[in-house]
Write a protein that holds these residues in place. Sequence first.
Motif, PDB file in Angstrom:
ATOM      1  N   CYS A 299      -4.860  -1.348  10.337  1.00 47.95           N
ATOM      2  CA  CYS A 299      -4.541  -1.059   8.941  1.00 47.95           C
ATOM      3  C   CYS A 299      -3.261  -1.785   8.564  1.00 47.95           C
ATOM      4  O   CYS A 299      -2.158  -1.268   8.789  1.00 47.95           O
ATOM      5  CB  CYS A 299      -4.388   0.449   8.740  1.00 47.95           C
ATOM      6  SG  CYS A 299      -5.945   1.320   8.953  1.00 47.95           S
TER       7      CYS A 299
ATOM      8  N   ALA B  10      -2.914  -3.042   5.411  1.00 50.95           N
ATOM      9  CA  ALA B  10      -2.780  -3.011   3.950  1.00 50.95           C
ATOM     10  C   ALA B  10      -1.563  -2.194   3.547  1.00 50.95           C
ATOM     11  O   ALA B  10      -1.183  -1.244   4.225  1.00 50.95           O
ATOM     12  CB  ALA B  10      -4.037  -2.411   3.327  1.00 50.95           C
TER      13      ALA B  10
ATOM     14  N   VAL C 133      -1.106   0.160   1.244  1.00 46.13           N
ATOM     15  CA  VAL C 133      -1.853   1.036   0.327  1.00 46.13           C
ATOM     16  C   VAL C 133      -0.841   1.782  -0.547  1.00 46.13           C
ATOM     17  O   VAL C 133       0.169   2.285  -0.043  1.00 46.13           O
ATOM     18  CB  VAL C 133      -2.677   2.065   1.142  1.00 46.13           C
ATOM     19  CG1 VAL C 133      -3.552   2.897   0.227  1.00 46.13           C
ATOM     20  CG2 VAL C 133      -3.523   1.351   2.191  1.00 46.13           C
TER      21      VAL C 133
ATOM     22  N   PRO D  11      -5.499   8.999  -0.707  1.00 44.16           N
ATOM     23  CA  PRO D  11      -5.901   9.312   0.663  1.00 44.16           C
ATOM     24  C   PRO D  11      -5.185   8.367   1.625  1.00 44.16           C
ATOM     25  O   PRO D  11      -4.925   7.210   1.291  1.00 44.16           O
ATOM     26  CB  PRO D  11      -7.410   9.041   0.666  1.00 44.16           C
ATOM     27  CG  PRO D  11      -7.657   8.143  -0.491  1.00 44.16           C
ATOM     28  CD  PRO D  11      -6.602   8.468  -1.514  1.00 44.16           C
ATOM     29  N   ASP D  12      -4.863   8.866   2.802  1.00 47.35           N
ATOM     30  CA  ASP D  12      -4.234   8.028   3.820  1.00 47.35           C
ATOM     31  C   ASP D  12      -5.351   7.449   4.700  1.00 47.35           C
ATOM     32  O   ASP D  12      -5.978   8.163   5.484  1.00 47.35           O
ATOM     33  CB  ASP D  12      -3.242   8.850   4.652  1.00 47.35           C
ATOM     34  CG  ASP D  12      -2.410   7.945   5.551  1.00 47.35           C
ATOM     35  OD1 ASP D  12      -2.991   7.058   6.217  1.00 47.35           O
ATOM     36  OD2 ASP D  12      -1.187   8.115   5.589  1.00 47.35           O
ATOM     37  N   ILE D  13      -5.582   6.166   4.547  1.00 48.29           N
ATOM     38  CA  ILE D  13      -6.722   5.536   5.233  1.00 48.29           C
ATOM     39  C   ILE D  13      -6.495   5.502   6.750  1.00 48.29           C
ATOM     40  O   ILE D  13      -7.382   5.820   7.536  1.00 48.29           O
ATOM     41  CB  ILE D  13      -6.951   4.117   4.665  1.00 48.29           C
ATOM     42  CG1 ILE D  13      -7.318   4.254   3.188  1.00 48.29           C
ATOM     43  CG2 ILE D  13      -8.033   3.378   5.430  1.00 48.29           C
ATOM     44  CD1 ILE D  13      -7.126   3.012   2.380  1.00 48.29           C
ATOM     45  N   LEU D  14      -5.273   5.141   7.138  1.00 45.16           N
ATOM     46  CA  LEU D  14      -4.955   5.075   8.570  1.00 45.16           C
ATOM     47  C   LEU D  14      -5.143   6.442   9.231  1.00 45.16           C
ATOM     48  O   LEU D  14      -5.783   6.558  10.281  1.00 45.16           O
ATOM     49  CB  LEU D  14      -3.511   4.582   8.744  1.00 45.16           C
ATOM     50  CG  LEU D  14      -2.945   4.540  10.155  1.00 45.16           C
ATOM     51  CD1 LEU D  14      -3.754   3.613  11.049  1.00 45.16           C
ATOM     52  CD2 LEU D  14      -1.478   4.104  10.135  1.00 45.16           C
TER      53      LEU D  14
ATOM     54  N   GLY E 225      -1.726   0.901  13.216  1.00 42.31           N
ATOM     55  CA  GLY E 225      -1.139   0.968  11.878  1.00 42.31           C
ATOM     56  C   GLY E 225       0.085   0.080  11.785  1.00 42.31           C
ATOM     57  O   GLY E 225       0.595  -0.406  12.804  1.00 42.31           O
ATOM     58  N   PHE E 226       0.535  -0.142  10.578  1.00 45.01           N
ATOM     59  CA  PHE E 226       1.772  -0.877  10.334  1.00 45.01           C
ATOM     60  C   PHE E 226       2.785   0.078   9.730  1.00 45.01           C
ATOM     61  O   PHE E 226       2.408   1.053   9.080  1.00 45.01           O
ATOM     62  CB  PHE E 226       1.521  -2.051   9.365  1.00 45.01           C
ATOM     63  CG  PHE E 226       1.155  -3.312  10.075  1.00 45.01           C
ATOM     64  CD1 PHE E 226      -0.089  -3.441  10.678  1.00 45.01           C
ATOM     65  CD2 PHE E 226       2.037  -4.375  10.134  1.00 45.01           C
ATOM     66  CE1 PHE E 226      -0.434  -4.604  11.354  1.00 45.01           C
ATOM     67  CE2 PHE E 226       1.708  -5.547  10.801  1.00 45.01           C
ATOM     68  CZ  PHE E 226       0.475  -5.665  11.415  1.00 45.01           C
TER      69      PHE E 226
ATOM     70  N   ALA F  35       6.241  -0.363   7.443  1.00 44.06           N
ATOM     71  CA  ALA F  35       7.239  -1.221   6.805  1.00 44.06           C
ATOM     72  C   ALA F  35       8.535  -0.437   6.719  1.00 44.06           C
ATOM     73  O   ALA F  35       8.597   0.589   6.046  1.00 44.06           O
ATOM     74  CB  ALA F  35       6.750  -1.608   5.410  1.00 44.06           C
TER      75      ALA F  35
ATOM     76  N   LYS G  12       5.829   7.974  12.813  1.00 44.65           N
ATOM     77  CA  LYS G  12       4.579   7.655  12.107  1.00 44.65           C
ATOM     78  C   LYS G  12       3.379   7.673  13.051  1.00 44.65           C
ATOM     79  O   LYS G  12       2.299   8.121  12.695  1.00 44.65           O
ATOM     80  CB  LYS G  12       4.724   6.276  11.460  1.00 44.65           C
ATOM     81  CG  LYS G  12       3.806   6.049  10.301  1.00 44.65           C
ATOM     82  CD  LYS G  12       4.286   4.920   9.416  1.00 44.65           C
ATOM     83  CE  LYS G  12       5.512   5.321   8.622  1.00 44.65           C
ATOM     84  NZ  LYS G  12       6.073   4.261   7.808  1.00 44.65           N
TER      85      LYS G  12
ATOM     86  N   LYS H 269       0.385  10.048  11.984  1.00 41.45           N
ATOM     87  CA  LYS H 269      -0.892   9.472  11.539  1.00 41.45           C
ATOM     88  C   LYS H 269      -1.984   9.606  12.596  1.00 41.45           C
ATOM     89  O   LYS H 269      -3.153   9.427  12.305  1.00 41.45           O
ATOM     90  CB  LYS H 269      -0.714   7.998  11.200  1.00 41.45           C
ATOM     91  CG  LYS H 269       0.378   7.735  10.180  1.00 41.45           C
ATOM     92  CD  LYS H 269      -0.200   7.250   8.894  1.00 41.45           C
ATOM     93  CE  LYS H 269       0.900   6.911   7.900  1.00 41.45           C
ATOM     94  NZ  LYS H 269       0.381   6.408   6.654  1.00 41.45           N
TER      95      LYS H 269
HETATM   96  N1  CTP Z   1      -1.674   3.512   5.062  1.00 40.52           N
HETATM   97  C1  CTP Z   1      -2.966   3.812   4.753  1.00 40.52           C
HETATM   98  N2  CTP Z   1      -3.258   4.553   3.646  1.00 40.52           N
HETATM   99  C2  CTP Z   1      -2.271   4.985   2.858  1.00 40.52           C
HETATM  100  C3  CTP Z   1      -0.937   4.689   3.167  1.00 40.52           C
HETATM  101  C4  CTP Z   1      -0.663   3.931   4.277  1.00 40.52           C
HETATM  102  O1  CTP Z   1      -3.873   3.403   5.473  1.00 40.52           O
HETATM  103  N3  CTP Z   1      -2.567   5.702   1.787  1.00 40.52           N
HETATM  104  C5  CTP Z   1      -1.400   2.763   6.287  1.00 40.52           C
HETATM  105  C6  CTP Z   1      -0.902   1.371   6.070  1.00 40.52           C
HETATM  106  O2  CTP Z   1      -1.964   0.444   6.039  1.00 40.52           O
HETATM  107  C7  CTP Z   1      -0.017   1.185   7.277  1.00 40.52           C
HETATM  108  C8  CTP Z   1       0.603   2.537   7.474  1.00 40.52           C
HETATM  109  O3  CTP Z   1      -0.363   3.440   6.943  1.00 40.52           O
HETATM  110  O4  CTP Z   1      -0.769   0.906   8.428  1.00 40.52           O
HETATM  111  C9  CTP Z   1       1.870   2.675   6.711  1.00 40.52           C
HETATM  112  O5  CTP Z   1       2.147   4.007   6.588  1.00 40.52           O
HETATM  113  P1  CTP Z   1       3.061   4.597   5.416  1.00 40.52           P
HETATM  114  O6  CTP Z   1       3.190   6.042   5.660  1.00 40.52           O
HETATM  115  O7  CTP Z   1       2.603   4.177   4.097  1.00 40.52           O
HETATM  116  O8  CTP Z   1       4.350   3.918   5.785  1.00 40.52           O
HETATM  117  P2  CTP Z   1       5.257   3.017   4.962  1.00 40.52           P
HETATM  118  O9  CTP Z   1       4.516   2.154   4.033  1.00 40.52           O
HETATM  119  O10 CTP Z   1       6.042   2.342   5.995  1.00 40.52           O
HETATM  120  O11 CTP Z   1       6.018   4.060   4.088  1.00 40.52           O
HETATM  121  P3  CTP Z   1       7.002   5.277   4.296  1.00 40.52           P
HETATM  122  O12 CTP Z   1       8.287   4.692   3.971  1.00 40.52           O
HETATM  123  O13 CTP Z   1       6.466   6.257   3.354  1.00 40.52           O
HETATM  124  O14 CTP Z   1       6.937   5.760   5.712  1.00 40.52           O
END
Ligand code: CTP
Length: 488
Positions: A363, A365, A367, A397-400, A415-416, A418, A430, A434
């Motif tokens: 994952c 993206a 998102v 929705p959280d796809i990961l 997952g990634f 950022a 995370k 996740k």
């Molecule tokens: N992701 C996802 N679906 C979402 C949000 C995030 O699949 N609705 C996945 C992204 O593709 C990525 C990872 O979850 O692999 C990132 O997690 P996220 O919680 O969004 O982390 P950050 O973008 O790093 O943000 P935060 O600062 O909220 O931790």
Amino acid sequence: MAAVSLAGKRVLLVVSGSVAAYKALELARLLGKAGAEVTGLLTAGGARFVTPHALQAITGRPLATDLWSLEEEAERGHIRLARSQDLVVVAPASADRLARMAAGLADDLAGAVLLAWGGPVLVAPAMNPSMWSHPATGANVATLMARGVTFIGPDDGPMAEAESGVGRLSEPPAIFAAIAAILEDPDHGAPDAALEAALDAAIAGITGEAEAPRAATTSDSSFTASAGPPAEAAAHHVPPNTAHASSFSASFSPAAAGNGDAASHAVAGTLPGGLPLSGKRVLVTSGPTHEPLDPVRYIANRSSGKQGHAIAAALAALGAEVVLVSGPVTVPDPAGVDVRRIEAARDMLAACEAALPVDAAVCAAAVADWRPAEAATQKMKKGEDQAAPPLALVPNPDILATLSRHASRPRLVVGFAAETEKVVEHARAKLARKGCDWIVANDVSGDAMGGDANTVHLVTPGGVEDWPRLPKGEVAARLADRIAEALH
Ligand code: CTP
């Protein structure tokens, strides 16, 4: 990779004219280190980018350069040069070389050898992205694939002349892995018996002498046979290069690269038991999502999709069947990847679930975490008072997390993250939150968003690997290697 032994394997490395030709030296070094006997063949174009001395020094074997050199032809002859290999690798393969190969031209040594050779051929193209996506190149690639030639790459990434796109030569370790996969597959390393017999007859007919059995041709000394035939005669006597066409197909279909037609990017087939991810199906998400406010406005982020697309390309290059679910991006579709385009997070989730089952999911993206609670069906109009409308957001929705806890959970979910600070600490949290297996923690305090390089840390339950700042294509290649290891 260090564990791979190619001892006694003979590889003819054809280096054609490309800025990336310098990488062939590193490839030759990797092959030599693994014990392979590498013979370099430098085309006239290739010799403009690397020197014959460098290639010969690294391979430690006499270089082949000239079809018309009386000395070279007397020493080993181009037919014997072709016959004494286990694999011919063309890296880099320029657009011109692909066209020559497709047309069967034999007006230089590389052309004559490729035409005379009946065994496996691995091609690693390298060219400007617009040359790669040109229909002429696509047709040439399709022709070669139909004849059983295996392709690796090209990758997406920064190119010469400050351009960027699909056209970069695959990284030497990835090409090495593809070579090892072919050479370690008994069906591919073995010469075709019928073709061998035909070649024997052809050589005997032309030279008036019986050819030594192939098994005896294990060293340079076997090249000291009588002078080879003129190219035209040989080309007419040698059967078409079809020996292995039915036994393996290319790992992906670059013919469709860059034409924007997602359907035509279907994976063409995989090298049976060959490339590290042959037979594996991997889902990749990439790019941003657009969350609509009304038919013309949306909430989005700056993700370019470069990293996710590069990962999809790298996985496909290792033989995986890749489904890439991508938000709106301007980077071209990677070749050989089944691209499914979506706009909003909920569509991305639906597309991902539709792609299950998969062996692994990555994952990448960005998102959108939230979307407008309601998207207006008509364009929102300014009121008399010009007041801004209230913006109510709801979580996406959280796809990961959904994939990590899915009934059809992939064996490996990556997952990634950022992060701009406490990168590893946040990534560890995370990972647990996740439910995924690995987090690629992405330091975005610099120019990673939209840039061409990335500094990442691979966070797994077993520990943390700090990778140096690398071009996104190399991050992708390393991650694809790690995924291949994990799935084995
Ligand atoms: N992701 C996802 N679906 C979402 C949000 C995030 O699949 N609705 C996945 C992204 O593709 C990525 C990872 O979850 O692999 C990132 O997690 P996220 O919680 O969004 O982390 P950050 O973008 O790093 O943000 P935060 O600062 O909220 O931790």
